[in-house]
Write an enzyme that holds these catalytic residues in place. Structure first.
Site, PDB file in Angstrom:
ATOM      1  N   ASP A   1       3.590  -4.942  -5.449  1.00 44.64           N
ATOM      2  CA  ASP A   1       3.847  -6.196  -4.936  1.00 44.64           C
ATOM      3  C   ASP A   1       5.474  -6.140  -4.511  1.00 44.64           C
ATOM      4  O   ASP A   1       5.880  -6.595  -3.491  1.00 44.64           O
ATOM      5  CB  ASP A   1       3.343  -7.198  -5.723  1.00 44.64           C
ATOM      6  CG  ASP A   1       1.884  -7.440  -5.480  1.00 44.64           C
ATOM      7  OD1 ASP A   1       1.414  -7.046  -4.550  1.00 44.64           O
ATOM      8  OD2 ASP A   1       1.326  -8.140  -6.598  1.00 44.64           O
TER       9      ASP A   1
ATOM     10  N   GLU B   1       0.903  -1.209  -0.121  1.00 41.00           N
ATOM     11  CA  GLU B   1       0.036  -0.001  -0.152  1.00 41.00           C
ATOM     12  C   GLU B   1       0.812   1.196  -0.044  1.00 41.00           C
ATOM     13  O   GLU B   1       0.493   2.363  -0.629  1.00 41.00           O
ATOM     14  CB  GLU B   1      -1.209   0.246   1.255  1.00 41.00           C
ATOM     15  CG  GLU B   1      -1.832  -0.991   1.158  1.00 41.00           C
ATOM     16  CD  GLU B   1      -2.717  -1.577  -0.159  1.00 41.00           C
ATOM     17  OE1 GLU B   1      -2.663  -0.421  -0.705  1.00 41.00           O
ATOM     18  OE2 GLU B   1      -3.260  -2.472  -0.260  1.00 41.00           O
TER      19      GLU B   1
HETATM   20 ZN   LIG Z   1      -2.788  -2.502  -4.486  1.00 38.39          ZN
END
Ligand SMILES: [Zn+2]
Length: 680
Positions: free
Chosen positions: A584, A520
């Site tokens: 990621d 995030e």
């Molecule tokens: Zn995301």
């Protein structure tokens, strides 16, 4: 360690008993499964060949997709367990004496939703007044005029959408935003693709429209003629809509106009009156996110026959209300949107539908009940600390980047330090006291909840931005970064085992939840997020060379992911997914750095044959275990900015030398990507 293994065994028993087909029951506690689950492994697979399969092969075998689901995953399973737990709470709240006002609202909403006998007895009656008003319309002008009230009162997608949100360029302002809408299929591409599967799907969509119009009393001939007209209108709207990839560029969706200028694009709508009906009479300027689309709306409103426009509106009234109506409507809606489109064989049980409905309409009321039972101050403190550590790791990474200039670094760090961390639940709960909920009138409740939300949204206009606001409810198993609020949000629902596991040590927790926090955070600097500054304003704070350096690094990730196949011959659309893919990759690296720092000087042991570094990576991979139906994979490929689980794990670890070292993987093996992509 024996204690841990015993817990693992209990988790397996839980899964097994569900697989035997026992109907799920309301739960008084969320079942436990650990953040590193040995039963989820497939040890026959070489981790250097397919790390995802190694980490998740057992999970995939042990967790077949339930009949009422389009796909299944660690996240979805925890989501369902959360729902079962909420179901228990709602049953109590529906029947208890001496309820708090919050318990009355969520309990009665749930009870009204569960009462399908009452809902079925009503048939289409609740919609009758709206349909009769529509029927009495005889001119195109009056169809255009009806849109104001339709948008104000009903949840359907009528041509376009209007809401209040933060101004992209000055995030301290709440302004009106007009967006594209009006489609019944999940994406514009569904209307334009000419491959046989897409053509067939459009035929099935027409059949669904015919079915709904028939249920509302039309003859088959009339319904078929109307359905063809409706599809024609939607195709025209689709052609003028931006693609999902285009919409990732905030400049492409930012067009501030006066109401007079908007009236130039779509003169058929009386915009002064439109905004007055929404409860915002003074609107002078707004963001028309897709001007070309609004021109298409004008064309449709002035060239289609009035009966075609009426049929279009009627269908969208019906399809948006279908899940609140009697069984034939609910079934028709399920048959198309779940069975045909996503391959789901069976309708979900009613308790699930109703728990989700309460979460959707009264999320911060139900959320209070959830948080009080599941999210201790200790869990909040620990995950807060982990977030701060990962932010420190990001600061350190930014400072060390060899491709970024000192000027851009100053801005990047300013933005990083300005990010607000929202963990678990809002500081101040939403006040639902003005919302009336009856225990025996579901459509009334749903309408009132919609009106409440509409009013809440339109009331923001002209007020300071509420920095306390959340875009997800506390039980949600998900997290997000909001570039305009410049905040990261982790609901209590996503900070539960097996994602955040207070019984496990740091390695799998930093691998799993730590990587999610890092993910995030990294969104603040992805292809979309990087265009906003520390204040959440759309402003280019990058030097040209740094922007190019960044794009080059993202292109490495795009090229890598474009090579992965989702289903059949459909590859990942990595222009759509690169924001998530980069998040990621960056997130896992940040979590790894934070974990190393957190455990520096500790004597970490090999456990169950895994070194500490291996446990970090297995914990990381196991958040993403999933099974998916091919139909759903096709929808996801067209609409989901996230890559499928296998790519989210293998794509990341193959770029990390830390992983190759942990498992002894060599150049030439699939889990070693050459050249390794690195953004942060
Ligand atoms: Zn995301």
């Amino acid at each position: 360690m024996t204690w841990l293994r015993a817990v693992v065994a209990a988790g397996v028993f839980g899964v097994g008993s569900l697989a035997l087909g026992q109907a799920p029951q309301p739960l008084s506690a969320i079942p436990y499964s650990p953040s590193l689950d040995l039963t989820s492994l497939d040890r026959t697979v070489d981790p250097c060949v397919d790390f995802y399969k190694f980490s998740c092969g057992g999970w995939q075998k042990n967790n077949p997709i339930p009949a009422d689901q389009a796909g299944w995953s660690v996240y979805a399973k925890l989501g369902m367990e959360n729902q079962q737990f909420l179901w228990g709470i709602l049953q109590q709240d529906a029947t208890a004496k001496n309820r708090t006002p919050v318990q009355q609202k969520v309990g009665d909403y749930f009870a009204a939703c569960m009462n399908t006998a009452a809902i079925d007895a009503e048939g289409i009656k609740p919609l009758q007044p709206a349909l009769e008003r529509l029927d009495s319309i005889t001119t195109r002008e009056r169809v255009a005029g009806a849109l104001a009230l339709l948008h104000h009162r009903l949840a359907g997608s009528f041509f376009f959408a209007a809401r209040v949100g933060q101004d992209a360029v000055d995030s301290s302002l709440e302004i009106v935003e007009l967006g594209a809408g009006g489609l019944g299929l999940p994406d514009r591409d569904y209307y334009l693709k000419t491959d046989p599967k897409s053509v067939k799907l459009r035929e099935q969509y027409v059949a669904y429209i015919v079915k709904l119009l028939g249920l509302a009393g039309e003859t088959p001939e009339q319904a078929k003629a109307d359905a063809d007209s409706i599809l024609k209108i939607e195709i025209a709207l689709a052609k003028s809509s931006l693609t999902r990839v285009e919409r990732r560029d905030p400049h492409k969706t930012y067009h501030i106009m006066t109401v007079a200028e908007l009236s130039g694009l779509t003169p058929e709508i009386d915009w002064q009156r439109y905004f007055a009906v929404q409860g915002a009479p003074g609107v002078a300027k707004l963001n028309v996110s897709q001007p070309e689309f609004m021109k298409a709306v004008q064309t449709e409103l002035t060239t289609e026959p009035v009966d075609a426009l009426k049929a279009y509106v009627k269908f969208h009234v019906l399809t948006s209300a279908a899940t609140y109506l009697s069984a034939p409507f609910r079934e028709a809606n399920f048959d198309f949107y779940s069975k045909t489109l996503r391959g789901v064989p069976a309708m979900p049980p009613r308790w699930k539908t109703c728990t989700q409905a309460v979460d959707r309409s009264l999320g911060e009321a139900l959320g209070q009940e959830f948080v009080a039972r599941t999210f201790s101050p200790e869990m909040k403190a620990k995950t807060q600390l982990m977030t701060e550590q990962i932010e420190a790791a990001m600061a350190q990474e930014i400072q060390g980047l060899d491709w970024m200039s000192p000027e851009t670094k100053v801005e990047a760090l300013r933005k990083l330090h300005a990010i607000r961390n929202k963990i678990g639940y809002p500081d101040k709960w939403r006040d639902y006291s003005s919302l009336e909920v009856k225990p025996d009138d579901y459509l009334f409740d749903a309408e009132q909840a919609y009106l409440f939300e509409q009013k809440r949204n339109w009331d923001k206009l002209g007020k300071p931005v509420d920095l306390n606001e959340w875009g997800m409810t506390p039980p949600t198993v998900n997290a997000y970064f909001n570039p305009q609020m410049n905040d990261i949000n982790f609901p209590a629902g996503v900070l539960q085992p097996p994602l955040y596991d207070p019984r496990e040590d740091d390695a799998p927790n930093y691998g799993n939840t730590g990587a999610t926090i890092g993910h995030e955070l990294t969104h603040a600097f992805d292809d979309e997020g990087r265009q906003f500054d520390a204040k959440g304003n759309l402003r280019d704070w990058w030097t040209l060379a740094d922007a190019k350096g960044f794009e080059d690094r993202i292109n490495c990730v795009r090229d890598q992911y474009a090579g992965y196949v989702i289903v059949d011959d459909i590859h990942i659309n990595s222009k759509l997914t690169s924001g998530e893919d980069v998040a990621d990759l960056g997130g896992t690296l940040l979590a790894y750095i934070a974990w190393k720092k957190q455990t520096a000087g500790q004597d970490l042991k090999t456990v169950d044959g895994f070194t500490p570094d291996q446990r970090f990576f297995v914990g990381m991979a196991q958040w993403a275990c999933e099974n998916d139906r091919p139909e759903n994979q096709r929808v996801q490929a067209a609409t989901d900015p996230h890559s499928p689980g296998f790519a989210r794990i293998n794509g990341v670890v193959s770029n990390m030398p830390q992983f190759a070292r942990a498992f002894g993987c060599k150049t030439g093996q699939p889990m070693v990507h050459v050249p390794a992509c690195k953004v942060w």
